[in-house]
Design a protein around this motif. Structure first.
Motif, PDB file in Angstrom:
ATOM      1  N   HIS A  98       0.808  -1.221   0.000  1.00 41.16           N
ATOM      2  CA  HIS A  98       0.000   0.000   0.000  1.00 41.16           C
ATOM      3  C   HIS A  98       0.844   1.275   0.000  1.00 41.16           C
ATOM      4  CE1 HIS A  98      -3.553  -2.412   0.719  1.00 41.16           C
ATOM      5  NE2 HIS A  98      -2.947  -2.996   1.739  1.00 41.16           N
ATOM      6  N   GLY A  99       2.184   1.186   0.049  1.00 42.27           N
ATOM      7  CA  GLY A  99       3.009   2.367   0.133  1.00 42.27           C
ATOM      8  C   GLY A  99       3.054   2.897   1.561  1.00 42.27           C
ATOM      9  N   THR A 100       3.860   3.931   1.768  1.00 39.03           N
ATOM     10  CA  THR A 100       4.020   4.522   3.100  1.00 39.03           C
ATOM     11  C   THR A 100       3.689   5.998   3.022  1.00 39.03           C
ATOM     12  OG1 THR A 100       5.805   2.953   3.526  1.00 39.03           O
ATOM     13  CG2 THR A 100       5.591   4.795   5.044  1.00 39.03           C
ATOM     14  N   THR A 101       2.919   6.479   3.988  1.00 40.57           N
ATOM     15  CA  THR A 101       2.488   7.871   4.012  1.00 40.57           C
ATOM     16  C   THR A 101       3.232   8.630   5.111  1.00 40.57           C
ATOM     17  OG1 THR A 101       0.282   7.251   3.232  1.00 40.57           O
ATOM     18  CG2 THR A 101       0.512   9.427   4.234  1.00 40.57           C
ATOM     19  N   TYR A 102       3.770   9.792   4.759  1.00 41.54           N
ATOM     20  CA  TYR A 102       4.516  10.615   5.723  1.00 41.54           C
ATOM     21  C   TYR A 102       3.874  11.997   5.821  1.00 41.54           C
ATOM     22  CZ  TYR A 102       8.291   7.187   5.230  1.00 41.54           C
ATOM     23  OH  TYR A 102       9.034   6.026   5.201  1.00 41.54           O
ATOM     24  N   ASP A 103       3.805  12.521   7.042  1.00 41.82           N
ATOM     25  CA  ASP A 103       3.550  13.937   7.263  1.00 41.82           C
ATOM     26  C   ASP A 103       4.911  14.624   7.308  1.00 41.82           C
ATOM     27  OD1 ASP A 103       0.840  14.155   7.255  1.00 41.82           O
ATOM     28  OD2 ASP A 103       0.579  14.023   9.421  1.00 41.82           O
ATOM     29  N   VAL A 104       5.098  15.644   6.472  1.00 48.78           N
ATOM     30  CA  VAL A 104       6.392  16.327   6.388  1.00 48.78           C
ATOM     31  C   VAL A 104       6.274  17.698   7.044  1.00 48.78           C
ATOM     32  CG1 VAL A 104       8.253  17.062   4.869  1.00 48.78           C
ATOM     33  CG2 VAL A 104       6.802  15.140   4.198  1.00 48.78           C
ATOM     34  N   SER A 105       7.137  17.927   8.030  1.00 52.23           N
ATOM     35  CA  SER A 105       7.191  19.217   8.713  1.00 52.23           C
ATOM     36  C   SER A 105       8.361  20.018   8.141  1.00 52.23           C
ATOM     37  CB  SER A 105       7.369  19.007  10.219  1.00 52.23           C
ATOM     38  OG  SER A 105       7.547  20.243  10.880  1.00 52.23           O
ATOM     39  N   LEU A 106       8.095  21.208   7.660  1.00 56.60           N
ATOM     40  CA  LEU A 106       9.114  22.068   7.062  1.00 56.60           C
ATOM     41  C   LEU A 106       9.321  23.288   7.964  1.00 56.60           C
ATOM     42  CD1 LEU A 106       7.013  21.000   4.607  1.00 56.60           C
ATOM     43  CD2 LEU A 106       8.850  21.956   3.212  1.00 56.60           C
ATOM     44  N   ARG A 107      10.576  23.522   8.403  1.00 57.69           N
ATOM     45  CA  ARG A 107      10.878  24.627   9.315  1.00 57.69           C
ATOM     46  C   ARG A 107      12.118  25.372   8.824  1.00 57.69           C
ATOM     47  NH1 ARG A 107       6.621  23.312  10.562  1.00 57.69           N
ATOM     48  NH2 ARG A 107       5.692  22.878  12.611  1.00 57.69           N
ATOM     49  N   PRO A 108      12.019  26.716   8.688  1.00 60.82           N
ATOM     50  CA  PRO A 108      13.217  27.502   8.352  1.00 60.82           C
ATOM     51  C   PRO A 108      14.161  27.560   9.553  1.00 60.82           C
ATOM     52  CG  PRO A 108      11.335  28.950   8.729  1.00 60.82           C
ATOM     53  CD  PRO A 108      10.809  27.548   8.801  1.00 60.82           C
ATOM     54  N   LEU A 109      15.482  27.484   9.297  1.00 57.74           N
ATOM     55  CA  LEU A 109      16.468  27.539  10.370  1.00 57.74           C
ATOM     56  C   LEU A 109      17.017  28.960  10.477  1.00 57.74           C
ATOM     57  CD1 LEU A 109      18.412  24.198   9.803  1.00 57.74           C
ATOM     58  CD2 LEU A 109      16.475  24.649  11.295  1.00 57.74           C
ATOM     59  N   GLY A 110      16.389  29.758  11.309  1.00 54.84           N
ATOM     60  CA  GLY A 110      16.839  31.136  11.527  1.00 54.84           C
ATOM     61  C   GLY A 110      16.879  31.940  10.251  1.00 54.84           C
ATOM     62  N   ASP A 111      17.972  32.705  10.080  1.00 57.79           N
ATOM     63  CA  ASP A 111      18.135  33.545   8.891  1.00 57.79           C
ATOM     64  C   ASP A 111      19.169  32.968   7.932  1.00 57.79           C
ATOM     65  OD1 ASP A 111      16.328  35.406   9.939  1.00 57.79           O
ATOM     66  OD2 ASP A 111      17.909  36.387  11.109  1.00 57.79           O
ATOM     67  N   HIS A 112      19.423  31.667   8.037  1.00 51.48           N
ATOM     68  CA  HIS A 112      20.464  31.061   7.198  1.00 51.48           C
ATOM     69  C   HIS A 112      19.964  30.681   5.808  1.00 51.48           C
ATOM     70  CE1 HIS A 112      23.173  30.941  10.600  1.00 51.48           C
ATOM     71  NE2 HIS A 112      22.235  30.327  11.326  1.00 51.48           N
ATOM     72  N   GLY A 113      18.671  30.852   5.543  1.00 57.77           N
ATOM     73  CA  GLY A 113      18.137  30.473   4.238  1.00 57.77           C
ATOM     74  C   GLY A 113      18.061  28.975   4.046  1.00 57.77           C
ATOM     75  N   ILE A 114      18.030  28.253   5.158  1.00 59.05           N
ATOM     76  CA  ILE A 114      17.977  26.793   5.101  1.00 59.05           C
ATOM     77  C   ILE A 114      16.642  26.314   5.656  1.00 59.05           C
ATOM     78  CG2 ILE A 114      18.989  24.649   6.009  1.00 59.05           C
ATOM     79  CD1 ILE A 114      21.678  26.050   6.041  1.00 59.05           C
ATOM     80  N   VAL A 115      16.056  25.340   5.000  1.00 61.33           N
ATOM     81  CA  VAL A 115      14.794  24.748   5.447  1.00 61.33           C
ATOM     82  C   VAL A 115      15.052  23.295   5.818  1.00 61.33           C
ATOM     83  CG1 VAL A 115      12.469  24.050   4.757  1.00 61.33           C
ATOM     84  CG2 VAL A 115      13.363  26.287   4.064  1.00 61.33           C
ATOM     85  N   LEU A 116      14.570  22.896   7.003  1.00 59.02           N
ATOM     86  CA  LEU A 116      14.731  21.517   7.471  1.00 59.02           C
ATOM     87  C   LEU A 116      13.399  20.780   7.302  1.00 59.02           C
ATOM     88  CD1 LEU A 116      16.538  19.402   8.869  1.00 59.02           C
ATOM     89  CD2 LEU A 116      15.595  20.207  11.053  1.00 59.02           C
ATOM     90  N   LEU A 117      13.470  19.632   6.643  1.00 60.55           N
ATOM     91  CA  LEU A 117      12.289  18.793   6.434  1.00 60.55           C
ATOM     92  C   LEU A 117      12.416  17.538   7.296  1.00 60.55           C
ATOM     93  CD1 LEU A 117      12.693  20.479   3.725  1.00 60.55           C
ATOM     94  CD2 LEU A 117      11.403  18.661   2.607  1.00 60.55           C
ATOM     95  N   SER A 118      11.369  17.205   8.042  1.00 59.65           N
ATOM     96  CA  SER A 118      11.324  15.979   8.836  1.00 59.65           C
ATOM     97  C   SER A 118      10.131  15.160   8.385  1.00 59.65           C
ATOM     98  CB  SER A 118      11.219  16.298  10.325  1.00 59.65           C
ATOM     99  OG  SER A 118      12.371  16.984  10.768  1.00 59.65           O
ATOM    100  N   PHE A 119      10.363  13.856   8.135  1.00 56.77           N
ATOM    101  CA  PHE A 119       9.336  12.959   7.612  1.00 56.77           C
ATOM    102  C   PHE A 119       8.841  12.046   8.733  1.00 56.77           C
ATOM    103  CE2 PHE A 119      11.816  14.389   4.113  1.00 56.77           C
ATOM    104  CZ  PHE A 119      11.027  14.312   2.973  1.00 56.77           C
TER     105      PHE A 119
END
Length: 366
Positions: A98-119
């Motif tokens: 059936h496949g695997t379903t993930y909720d992905v949380s996207l958070r910017p890391l301060g002012d570094h222009g980096i986005v962290l994704l957690s599955f």
């Protein structure tokens, strides 16, 4: 000389960024969830081992779209990189049945222009939600059909057939059948609810399965006679002791033997046998086997894995005609779970079907 401080500051900033990158890599590597960091250039700058297992190897430095191809998640990453703040998205990994379903949380890391994704794996939650929706839809459908028939017959009896005695008797008979069908459905829904509520409570009463089967066979003897079906029990001489709930086990064997009588066909034979073994791999110890075998048309292999699903029917029209609700084997499965047992079904089209109940045998230590 005035340019030197600026140059030093630039060097210092690059050093800080390098230190930050190292720290970020260490932090992401320590996260238990699959995690990915994407920089302002939209490239994957850090990912941990669980993320590599999920998305694949060799993704470091590549554009994130090459790894995250699903439109909803791509859009969420772009929004987060553009300064929209934290975002949520859904990601589905294709694989398995059936496949695997993930909720992905996207958070910017301060002012570094980096986005962290957690599955976060929410497959079980998503499947449970779908099961609830399917269950409500199925119950609604199963109740709507007899209710529609009842309403139609009532309107007919109140109108055109008001004075038609023959039609009135025929319609009242059909209405009684439809009302009984709804009553059976509601009864099995309540039974399923009770079984599920007790599923984690292990029975502690010693029961001889042969006594349960004798009582079940007595109760079903009239149905077998009406169908001209021969019930052939082989219960053995030795006690078949298990820790069980007698009422629930009666329900299990009533369902299996009744199905064998109905779906095995008229003028046929149903064999019921009890055997024991000193060691069963699934039970990891001594076990009792109860087999219910018919010699009817059998069941195609494609249906076997789904037989215990709620409202699943191999032949919907025939099942309804024989009074089936589509819940019987689902109830059996939950009762088996409570008793730490197993239900195995084997069948070859044209050669009948065998339903085997495997229960852990009561031992002296129990």
């Amino acid at each position: 000389m005035p340019k030197t401080p600026r140059a030093s500051a630039a060097i210092l900033n690059r050093s800080d960024m390098a230190n930050t990158a190292v720290t970020l890599a260490e932090v992401v590597a320590a996260l238990p969830l699959p995690s990915v960091a994407i920089n302002a250039e939209e490239r994957i700058t850090v990912l941990n081992a669980p993320a590599e297992d999920l998305l694949g190897k060799g993704l470091l430095g590549r554009h994130f779209v090459t790894a995250l191809r699903q439109p909803g998640l791509v859009e969420a990453v772009e929004r987060c990189l553009s300064g929209a703040g934290p975002c949520q998205a859904r990601f589905t990994s294709i694989g398995g049945e059936h496949g695997t379903t993930y909720d992905v949380s996207l958070r910017p890391l301060g002012d570094h222009g980096i986005v962290l994704l957690s599955f976060n794996d929410v497959t079980e939650m998503a499947q449970a939600g779908q099961m609830r929706r399917d269950f409500v839809a199925n119950v609604s459908h199963e109740l709507r059909t007899p209710l529609t028939a009842l309403i139609g017959f009532i309107e007919t009896l109140q109108g055109p057939a008001r004075d038609d005695t023959a039609a009135r008797e025929r319609f009242l008979g059909i209405m009684a059948q439809e009302a009984e069908r709804m009553n059976r459905l509601v009864g099995e829904l309540l039974s399923l609810s009770r079984v599920e509520a007790e599923e984690r409570v292990r029975p502690e009463v010693p029961i001889d399965l042969r006594d349960v089967l004798r009582g079940t066979l007595r109760n079903l003897a009239p149905l077998a006679v009406d169908s001209n079906v021969t019930l052939a029990p082989t219960l053995g001489e030795a006690p078949a002791l298990v820790l069980g709930d007698a009422d629930q086990l009666v329900q299990v064997f009533t369902n299996l033997i009744e199905n064998a009588i109905k779906y095995g066909g008229r003028d046929n034979r149903v064999e019921i046998s009890v055997k024991s073994t000193a060691h069963d791999p699934a039970m990891r110890g001594p076990a009792v086997y109860v087999s219910v075998r018919d010699h009817g048309p059998g069941i195609d292999a494609i249906h076997l894995p789904r037989l215990t699903e709620r409202f699943y029917r191999v032949d919907s029209h025939r099942s309804r005609a024989l009074g089936g609700t589509g819940l019987g084997l689902a109830i059996v499965k939950h009762i088996m779970n409570r008793h730490r047992g197993r239900l195995k079904v084997t069948s070859t089209p044209g050669q009948g079907a065998e339903f085997r109940v495997i229960l852990p045998m009561k031992t002296e230590s129990d």
